[in-house]
Design an enzyme around this catalytic site. Structure first.
Site, PDB file in Angstrom:
ATOM      1  NE  ARG A  68     158.739 -42.187  37.862  1.00 54.47           N
ATOM      2  CZ  ARG A  68     158.842 -42.697  39.127  1.00 54.47           C
ATOM      3  NH1 ARG A  68     157.675 -43.419  39.568  1.00 54.47           N
ATOM      4  NH2 ARG A  68     158.981 -42.029  40.001  1.00 54.47           N
ATOM      5  CG  HIS A  96     163.971 -42.123  41.392  1.00 55.52           C
ATOM      6  ND1 HIS A  96     163.850 -41.177  40.879  1.00 55.52           N
ATOM      7  CD2 HIS A  96     163.025 -42.304  42.943  1.00 55.52           C
ATOM      8  CE1 HIS A  96     162.610 -40.452  40.637  1.00 55.52           C
ATOM      9  NE2 HIS A  96     162.696 -41.624  42.124  1.00 55.52           N
ATOM     10  CD  GLN A 147     163.233 -40.990  46.496  1.00 53.80           C
ATOM     11  OE1 GLN A 147     162.109 -40.762  45.600  1.00 53.80           O
ATOM     12  NE2 GLN A 147     162.862 -41.100  47.883  1.00 53.80           N
ATOM     13  CG  ASP A 168     163.235 -48.965  46.723  1.00 55.67           C
ATOM     14  OD1 ASP A 168     161.524 -48.874  46.583  1.00 55.67           O
ATOM     15  OD2 ASP A 168     163.272 -48.879  45.534  1.00 55.67           O
ATOM     16  CB  CYS A 195     162.178 -44.192  47.407  1.00 55.50           C
ATOM     17  SG  CYS A 195     161.894 -45.835  47.204  1.00 55.50           S
ATOM     18  NE  ARG A 233     161.162 -37.937  44.923  1.00 56.66           N
ATOM     19  CZ  ARG A 233     160.805 -38.340  44.272  1.00 56.66           C
ATOM     20  NH1 ARG A 233     159.877 -39.055  44.180  1.00 56.66           N
ATOM     21  NH2 ARG A 233     160.489 -38.134  42.445  1.00 56.66           N
TER      22      ARG A 233
END
Ligand code: CP
Ligand code: NVA
Length: 336
Positions: free
Chosen positions: A109, A136, A139, A249, A291, A318
């Site tokens: 990340r 991402h 996700q 988001d 998310c 996830r």
């Protein structure tokens, strides 16, 4: 020279439509096997290690990955920003060469997307993008899996799981997703994924917060090939029209904390509420995804904690989707 022929998972722009569907299908199979049949994995990663190198916070991605690696019999090795030299005090090139010489896979990340590209370029083992400022991808697999569960065959009761009875190819194409929010990494990932697999996408971002032009170009190119609709507006009501799913988001992504006050002002009118959905003409049976982590300004409690919202199912997924990515990359060694 960079090691050749190693499979990485950095963005769905690199994957075919079939490969994306394969990952979702694999995730659904894993969920069914583990959760409902209590199937053991056979420990295909026994004695192997995944380095999980995060320079930003994480709840879902970290827990999903550590539990998925453990399920496969491997060892998750979490390395936070205080633990290793991930581009701080040592170059990413050197870090990639050193860490990949000792482990079987690396997940990272990072801040700038170029960091994950550099890690992959010099790695001798597969690299997974666990979030960059641009993409991402894990996700979006969870979002699609959740949409398949919502719009596919429905179980009669909580103890059954019937998503495995049909393929996501049969339920996802033709659905319309509305994005109301920032032109950020999550939207970028949707843009390089949805048009490719036939999911329509309408996007509302405030002026000055549009998605990156190179990503929009990829999306338009794919949409033309698959006859999928993508549209862009600055008006949330226009975006949600006829939507099956409304998604948003945070307005302040990790790394943008200093812009918070300006962003909260610029995003006024972008909160997802049932009245926005109604006035904009979303489908009667519309659903909400996010998310997470979530702040109240981007979605009202009345939507977030209602049956319209599938955010906690999406969060659980996830785990199953990351398990599928690990299975494909480290066990099957193929997305096909
Ligand atoms: N959605 C997501 O990536 O959550 P975390 O930042 O908690 O991993
Ligand atoms: N856009 C958010 C996503 C968090 C999962 C961020 O990058 O912080």
């Amino acid at each position: 020279p960079a090691p050749q022929g190693i499979l990485h998972y950095l963005t769905h722009a690199d994957l075919s439509k079939q490969q994306i569907y394969n990952l979702i299908t694999l995730a659904i199979q894993h969920k069914y096997n583990v959760k409902y049949l209590d199937t053991k994995s056979g420990q295909p990663l026994l004695g192997k290690t995944l380095a999980i190198m995060f320079s930003k916070r994480s709840t879902r991605t970290r827990v999903a990955t550590e539990t998925a690696v453990t399920y496969l019999g491997g060892q998750p090795m979490f390395l936070g920003s205080q633990d290793i030299q991930l581009g701080v005090n040592e170059s990413l090139l050197d870090t990639s060469k050193v860490v990949s010489s000792m482990v079987d896979g690396m997940m990272a990340r990072v801040g700038s997307h170029s960091e994950i590209v550099t890690l992959a370029k010099y790695s001798t083992v597969p690299v997974i993008n666990a979030l960059s400022d641009k993409y991402h991808p894990t996700q979006i697999l969870a979002d699609l899996m959740t949409m398949h569960e919502i719009f596919g065959p429905q179980p009669k009761d909580d103890s059954s799981y019937v998503a495995h009875l049909t393929h996501p190819q049969e339920t996802l194409p033709g659905l319309k997703v509305a994005w109301v929010g920032d032109g950020n990494n999550i939207l970028h990932s949707m843009l390089v994924t949805f048009p490719k697999i036939g999911v329509h996408l309408s996007v509302a971002t405030p002026k000055g917060y549009s998605p990156a032009e190179d990503v929009v170009k990829i999306a338009k190119h794919e949409a033309a090939k698959t006859n999928t609709e993508i549209s862009f507006t600055h008006d949330p009501k226009v975006a949600v029209n006829n939507a099956d799913v409304i998604v948003t988001d945070t307005w302040v992504s990790m790394g943008q904390e200093s812009e918070k006050a300006k962003r909260l002002k610029d995003f006024e009118g972008y909160q997802i509420t049932s009245s926005l959905a109604k006035e904009g003409g979303a489908k009667k049976n519309w659903k909400f995804l996010h998310c997470l982590p979530r702040k109240q300004e981007e979605v009202s409690d009345e939507v977030f904690y209602s049956p319209i919202s599938h955010v906690f199912q999406e969060a659980e997924n996830r785990k199953w989707t990351i398990l599928a990515v690990l299975d494909a990359l480290l066990v099957k060694k193929s997305f096909d």
